[in-house]
Write a protein that holds these residues in place. Structure first.
Motif, PDB file in Angstrom:
ATOM      1  N   SER A  56      -4.041 -16.717  -6.456  1.00 43.60           N
ATOM      2  CA  SER A  56      -2.972 -16.019  -5.752  1.00 43.60           C
ATOM      3  C   SER A  56      -2.429 -16.858  -4.603  1.00 43.60           C
TER       4      SER A  56
ATOM      5  N   TRP B 247      -8.060 -12.673   3.254  1.00 45.37           N
ATOM      6  CA  TRP B 247      -8.118 -12.077   1.916  1.00 45.37           C
ATOM      7  C   TRP B 247      -9.322 -11.164   1.752  1.00 45.37           C
TER       8      TRP B 247
ATOM      9  N   LEU C 189      -8.431  -7.835   3.112  1.00 42.43           N
ATOM     10  CA  LEU C 189      -7.647  -7.061   2.135  1.00 42.43           C
ATOM     11  C   LEU C 189      -8.542  -6.483   1.054  1.00 42.43           C
TER      12      LEU C 189
ATOM     13  N   SER D  97      -8.997  -2.535   0.150  1.00 38.49           N
ATOM     14  CA  SER D  97      -8.629  -2.073  -1.194  1.00 38.49           C
ATOM     15  C   SER D  97      -9.839  -1.577  -1.973  1.00 38.49           C
TER      16      SER D  97
ATOM     17  N   MET E 149      -2.319  -1.750   4.333  1.00 33.20           N
ATOM     18  CA  MET E 149      -1.711  -3.051   4.059  1.00 33.20           C
ATOM     19  C   MET E 149      -0.314  -3.141   4.664  1.00 33.20           C
TER      20      MET E 149
ATOM     21  N   ARG F 288       0.778  -5.946   7.590  1.00 33.05           N
ATOM     22  CA  ARG F 288       1.881  -6.901   7.457  1.00 33.05           C
ATOM     23  C   ARG F 288       2.966  -6.632   8.503  1.00 33.05           C
TER      24      ARG F 288
ATOM     25  N   TRP G 158       5.856  -6.061   0.567  1.00 37.09           N
ATOM     26  CA  TRP G 158       4.642  -6.874   0.473  1.00 37.09           C
ATOM     27  C   TRP G 158       3.433  -6.003   0.145  1.00 37.09           C
TER      28      TRP G 158
ATOM     29  N   ARG H 181       0.915  -6.091  -3.191  1.00 34.76           N
ATOM     30  CA  ARG H 181      -0.537  -6.272  -3.120  1.00 34.76           C
ATOM     31  C   ARG H 181      -1.261  -5.111  -3.807  1.00 34.76           C
TER      32      ARG H 181
ATOM     33  N   GLU I 172      -0.993  -5.560  -7.516  1.00 37.76           N
ATOM     34  CA  GLU I 172      -1.895  -6.618  -7.980  1.00 37.76           C
ATOM     35  C   GLU I 172      -3.330  -6.113  -8.071  1.00 37.76           C
TER      36      GLU I 172
END
Length: 422
Positions: free
Chosen positions: A247, A273, A276, A280, A297, A301, A402, A406, A409
Motif C-alpha cells: 500500500s 499504519w 490504523l 480498524s 480515520m 486525517r 481518504w 481506507r 481497503e
C-alpha cells in the motif's frame, strides 16, 4: 480535491434496529459568509446554494452511497430547486419551523409525487399539521431527557399515520436500547461514541500485539531484529505488514523478508499504519462499530490536514495519532485514562487525549466540533489555529474521501487476512 466549497458540510449517521448504517443527516452552514457569532437561523442556506454544492461534491462522495437527509426550511421548500437532487439519494427533512398552509402543502405534495421521501424533524404532534404527517414516511422524535411515558404518548400519536419513527439525540447505549424497546425503528445520535464502559476489560490478543509493537517502535533502543521477532510470532500481523508495504508503494523491488519490509517502511510510517490497524481491528459486522472506525480515520486525517493548513506540517503525524486514538475509549470500551496507560505516548498526546489540551488539543477540538456541526466552536477554533474558515470544508471532504478509501481497503482485505491466519 475541490478548490472551494460554498458551505461547510458534515454528517451524522442513522442506524436501523439491527445497527446497520442506513443514512446520514447532512449538517451544513455557510462557509464563505460565516462569522464567529452565528445564530441558528443563519445556518440555513438557500436551496440553490445547497443543491449546487452537493452536486459539485457528489452525494455519493459524502455518504458512501447511503441516503442523505437534507434539512429544508420553508424558503427552501418553496424555492423548488431541491428538485434537482435525485429522489433515490435523499430524504427531504422538513424542519420543525415548517407548518402546514396553502403554500407548503402543495409543495410537499409535489415532492412526494416526484418520488421524494419526506421526514418531519423534531416532531411534536399538532392536528393542524396532520396533512403533512399523511405525506411523510419518517417522523423524527427528540428523545433526550424525555420519560418513557412521554415517548409512548408521542409514538401513539403518529402510529395511525403509518410512519417510521426515528429517535434522534440518542446519546448512550442504554438510551438506544430503551428506544428500541419502545418501538423506534431508526436511531440517530452519539451513542456509538459514548458506549457503556467496561472496567477491567481485557484487550484481545490481536490488539495487544499491535499495542506492544507500537510501544516497541517508539523505543529508540529497540533493534529492528526485536521488532521483527514480534511479527514472526503473529502470522496475521506478518501478512498485514506485507500489505502495508504494498500500500505504501515501497515494495516494487520485491520484499525479501519481514526485516526487509520493516526497513523499507521506516519506523515512523510503520507506527502510523499500525495505529490504523489497531483502530480498524475493532470493527465488527455491525454498522455502529464500522462507522466509529471510519469516524476515527476521518478525524485523524482531518487533524493532520489542519496541521498542514496551519503551517505545522511537522506536527501532522502527531495530530494524526491524536485524532485516530481519540475514539479508542469507545472502541475498546474502557476509559480514556486506561487507554493512555496502555500506550507509550508523548506528554502532548496524553494532554490532547485526556483533556483536549496542549499543543494538539486545539486541532482536536475543531475536528470534533466540525463533526457535530458546532459551527461557533469551529469558527473560533479555526481562528486560534490560524486556518481560514473557508478552507475547512475542503479539508473535511478530502479527509472523508481518504477515510472511506481506507475503510474500503480494510473491508476488502478481511477475507484474505482470515485465510492467511487460518
Amino acid at each position: 480535491m475541490l478548490d472551494s466549497l460554498e458551505i461547510a458540510l458534515a454528517r451524522q449517521p442513522i442506524f436501523d434496529r439491527a445497527d446497520r448504517l442506513v443514512a446520514y443527516e447532512l449538517l451544513y452552514r455557510d462557509s464563505a459568509r460565516a462569522t464567529a457569532a452565528v445564530g441558528a437561523d443563519s445556518t440555513r442556506m438557500s436551496s440553490d446554494t445547497i443543491t449546487r454544492t452537493l452536486l459539485g461534491i457528489g452525494l455519493a462522495r459524502v455518504t458512501g452511497g447511503r441516503r442523505a437527509y437534507i434539512n429544508v426550511d420553508r424558503p427552501m421548500l418553496l424555492d423548488g430547486s431541491i428538485h434537482v437532487l435525485d429522489p433515490q439519494q435523499v430524504v427531504i427533512e422538513l424542519l420543525e419551523s415548517v407548518t402546514c398552509d396553502d403554500e407548503t402543502l402543495p409543495a410537499c405534495e409535489a415532492l412526494v409525487a416526484a418520488g421524494y421521501t419526506l421526514a418531519l424533524d423534531d416532531y411534536v404532534h399538532d392536528p393542524a399539521n396532520e396533512p403533512l404527517l399523511r405525506l411523510a414516511r419518517i417522523v423524527k422524535i427528540d428523545v433526550l431527557g424525555r420519560a418513557d411515558d412521554e415517548l409512548r404518548a408521542a409514538l401513539a400519536q403518529v402510529r395511525p399515520f403509518d410512519v417510521c419513527c426515528l429517535a434522534e439525540r440518542v446519546e448512550t447505549a442504554a438510551a438506544r436500547a430503551r428506544c428500541a424497546t419502545l418501538g423506534f425503528e431508526l436511531f440517530q445520535g452519539y451513542f456509538h461514541a459514548r458506549p457503556e464502559l467496561l472496567a477491567g476489560r481485557e484487550v484481545p490478543v490481536q490488539q495487544g500485539n499491535l499495542i506492544r509493537l507500537m510501544n516497541v517502535l517508539r523505543d529508540a533502543e529497540t533493534s529492528d531484529a526485536q521488532v521483527e521477532e514480534i511479527f514472526r510470532g503473529d502470522i496475521t500481523l506478518a501478512y498485514k505488514l506485507l500489505r502495508i508495504v504494498n500500500s505504501a508503494g515501497s515494495g516494487r523491488a520485491g520484499v525479501e523478508s519481514i526485516g526487509h519490509a520493516i526497513r523499507l517502511l521506516g519506523r515512523a510510517t510503520l507506527h502510523r499504519w499500525l495505529g490504523l490497524l489497531l483502530v480498524s481491528s475493532f470493527a465488527t459486522a455491525t454498522g455502529v462499530r464500522a462507522e466509529l472506525v471510519t469516524g476515527a480515520m476521518l478525524r485523524a486525517r482531518f487533524c493532520e490536514l489542519l496541521a498542514e493548513a496551519a503551517g505545522r506540517r511537522r506536527e501532522g503525524g502527531a495530530l494524526f495519532m491524536a485524532g485516530l486514538f481519540s475514539m479508542l475509549d469507545a472502541l475498546m470500551r474502557v476509559p480514556m485514562s486506561e487507554v493512555v496507560s496502555r500506550l507509550e505516548l508523548t506528554t502532548e498526546l496524553r494532554e490532547a487525549l485526556l483533556a483536549r489540551e496542549g499543543p494538539y488539543g486545539a486541532a482536536l477540538r475543531v475536528a470534533e466540533a466540525y463533526e457535530i456541526g458546532a459551527w461557533d466552536t469551529v469558527s473560533s477554533g479555526a481562528e486560534s489555529l490560524g486556518v481560514s474558515l473557508d478552507l475547512l470544508p475542503v479539508l473535511y471532504v478530502e479527509a472523508l474521501s481518504w477515510a472511506q478509501e481506507r475503510a474500503s481497503e480494510a473491508a476488502s482485505a478481511e477475507p484474505a487476512e482470515r485465510g492467511a491466519a487460518a
